[in-house]
Design an enzyme around this catalytic site. Structure first.
Site, short mmCIF file in Angstrom:
data_model
loop_
_atom_site.label_atom_id
_atom_site.label_comp_id
_atom_site.label_asym_id
_atom_site.label_seq_id
_atom_site.Cartn_x
_atom_site.Cartn_y
_atom_site.Cartn_z
N GLN A 1 0.77 -1.33 -0.02
CA GLN A 1 -0.01 -0.20 0.29
C GLN A 1 0.86 1.25 0.07
OE1 GLN A 1 -2.67 -0.62 3.27
NE2 GLN A 1 -3.97 -2.27 2.20
N ASP B 1 -2.05 -11.99 4.78
CA ASP B 1 -3.34 -11.84 4.97
C ASP B 1 -4.14 -13.26 5.17
OD1 ASP B 1 -3.71 -9.17 4.44
OD2 ASP B 1 -4.15 -9.39 2.40
C1 S3P Z 1 -2.87 -4.75 0.06
C2 S3P Z 1 -1.70 -4.70 0.89
C3 S3P Z 1 -1.35 -5.40 2.06
C4 S3P Z 1 -2.56 -6.41 2.51
C5 S3P Z 1 -3.91 -5.75 2.11
C6 S3P Z 1 -3.94 -5.36 0.55
C7 S3P Z 1 -2.85 -4.13 -1.29
O1 S3P Z 1 -1.38 -4.52 3.23
O2 S3P Z 1 -2.79 -6.62 4.03
O3 S3P Z 1 -5.07 -6.49 2.45
O4 S3P Z 1 -3.91 -4.39 -1.86
O5 S3P Z 1 -2.02 -3.42 -1.65
P1 S3P Z 1 0.01 -3.82 3.45
O6 S3P Z 1 0.37 -3.08 2.13
O7 S3P Z 1 -0.20 -2.76 4.69
O8 S3P Z 1 1.08 -4.78 3.72
#
Ligand code: S3P
Length: 427
Positions: A167, A312
């Site tokens: 993210q 996840d």
């Molecule tokens: C996601 C990244 C992950 C994941 C989330 C979805 C994404 O989070 O846990 O369910 O779509 O980029 P983080 O980037 O905080 O690790």
């Protein structure tokens, strides 16, 4: 309340709903590209619908044509200032990735979410986006949503990310589309790379070298996106089948991106039999059919190298660990503490309600198996993955497991209950 009864095994073939991460990105890139984008397999789950509504508020037109969703983009500079607050609901991906795009817009945006999202850390994106020149404020000095973003006039940065997070990486890369110069992001470990793959498919100048990703301002062009089945949703069914000897389950068209497929490695190491058939590419993402048979599992160690590829899936891996022979030790997963809930303490608490003891660590958990899973009443904590992990525990429990507030499952897996009903063979 959802009640799950003990199962003998899972049998059959099914398709899981579309990938949540890819569905979000498809809407976002479609919205800021020129021309139309046709998306098939879009996940009509609550999180992705939040992203869709936010883009509609900024002037994006969406129509349904057959089983495809067609989005007419407004180009990188064409989004309109929303007349009202943007609501990301429960979705970290919506607020964090959109903040990158909003930082590139020369208008004001206010974005918020539900109580879970408002308690999650936003400084991880506001810090680099401010370094690029966005003006971002929010509760606790921009550490919590609602966030207020006045974008525009961005300059490229080289950002070394303190945690592996797709993210954060994506927020900076998306802002990089609007920044003068070459923006680069370096991760401590490789997180999911859907943004990079999809940016490339939309024609952006994005490059990867080792753990460094870089991007130059680019115009995007609408394209077709075929969203694969979500391996994070498949994981619940895979664990259930793996733990119940005699099961044989086929999951068709599942995304097998190596940055997401850690659950396959883990279940294989635990002794499950998994075959992958019909491997192919769809829209720049590897996909295939997963065939999984049940067996007696054994405990394993899962360390920080593997964690980003299954972050996840850890709640449901904890259930597999309770059924497996011996110790399972998960470390390097501190990020679980800042998901939709603190997933380390939520899983320990809910598993203990059905008689399973979990030793929690600051960055993971240790589970001795096999343990008897008794029945009981558990809480979802409003977290879709806790609710579905406990449903899988219910399939292995001696008496029924009742899950309170199960509606949150629709965040990522609408129809989960019906899918289980279709596959489960009960006593
Ligand atoms: C996601 C990244 C992950 C994941 C989330 C979805 C994404 O989070 O846990 O369910 O779509 O980029 P983080 O980037 O905080 O690790």
């Amino acid at each position: 309340m959802l009640t799950i009864n003990q199962a003998i095994k899972l049998n059959g073939t099914c398709r899981v709903p579309g990938d949540k991460s890819i569905s979000h990105r498809a809407v976002m890139l479609a919205g800021i590209s020129e021309g139309t984008t046709e998306i098939t397999g879009f996940l009509e789950g609550e999180d992705c619908l939040s992203t869709l509504r936010c883009f509609q508020q900024m002037g994006i037109q969406v129509v349904h044509r057959g089983d495809a969703m067609v989005i007419t983009g407004r180009g990188t500079e064409g989004l309109l200032e929303s007349q009202d607050i943007l609501d990301a609901g429960n979705s970290g991906t919506t607020i964090r990735l959109m903040s990158g795009i909003l930082s590139g817009q020369s208008f004001l945006s206010v974005i918020t979410g539900d109580s879970s999202l408002r308690s999650r850390p936003m400084d991880r994106i506001s810090v680099p986006l401010r370094q690029m020149g966005a003006v971002i404020d929010g509760r606790e000095g921009g550490r919590k949503a609602p966030l207020v973003i006045r974008g525009g006039g961005l300059k490229a940065i080289d950002y070394a990310m303190p945690v592996a997070s797709a993210q954060v990486k994506s927020a900076v890369l998306l802002a990089g589309l609007y920044a003068e110069g070459v923006t680069s992001v370096t991760e401590p470990r490789a997180s999911r790379d859907h943004t990079e793959r999809m940016l490339q498919a939309f024609g952006a100048d994005v490059r990867s070298e080792g753990l460094v990703r870089s991007i130059r301002p680019s115009q995007l062009k609408g394209t077709r996106v075929e969203v694969p089945g979500d391996i994070s949703s498949a994981a619940f069914l895979m664990v259930a089948a793996a733990c119940l000897p005699g099961s044989r389950l086929t999951l068709e068209g599942v995304g097998l991106n190596p940055t997401r497929a850690g659950i396959i490695t883990v279940l294989q190491q635990m002794g499950a039999s998994i075959e992958i058939l019909n491997q192919r590419e769809a829209g720049g993402e590897p996909i295939g059919d997963i065939i999984i048979a049940g067996s007696t599992l054994k405990g394993i160690e899962i360390g920080e190298e593997l964690v980003p590829s299954l972050i996840d899936e850890i709640p449901v891996i904890a259930v597999a660990a309770a059924c497996a022979q011996g110790e399972t030790r998960i470390t390097g997963a501190r990020e679980l503490r800042v998901k939709e809930t603190d997933r380390i303490s939520a899983m320990a608490q809910e598993l203990s309600r059905v008689g399973v003891q979990v030793e929690t660590l600051e960055d993971g958990m240790v589970i001795q198996g096999p343990q008897r899973i008794q029945g009981g009443t558990v809480e979802s904590h409003g977290d879709h993955r806790i609710a579905m992990a406990m449903a899988v525990a219910g399939l292995m429990a001696e008496s029924p497991v009742h899950i309170q507030q199960p509606e949150c499952m629709a965040v990522s897996f609408p129809g989960f209950e019906q899918t289980l009903k279709q596959l489960v063979v009960n006593r």
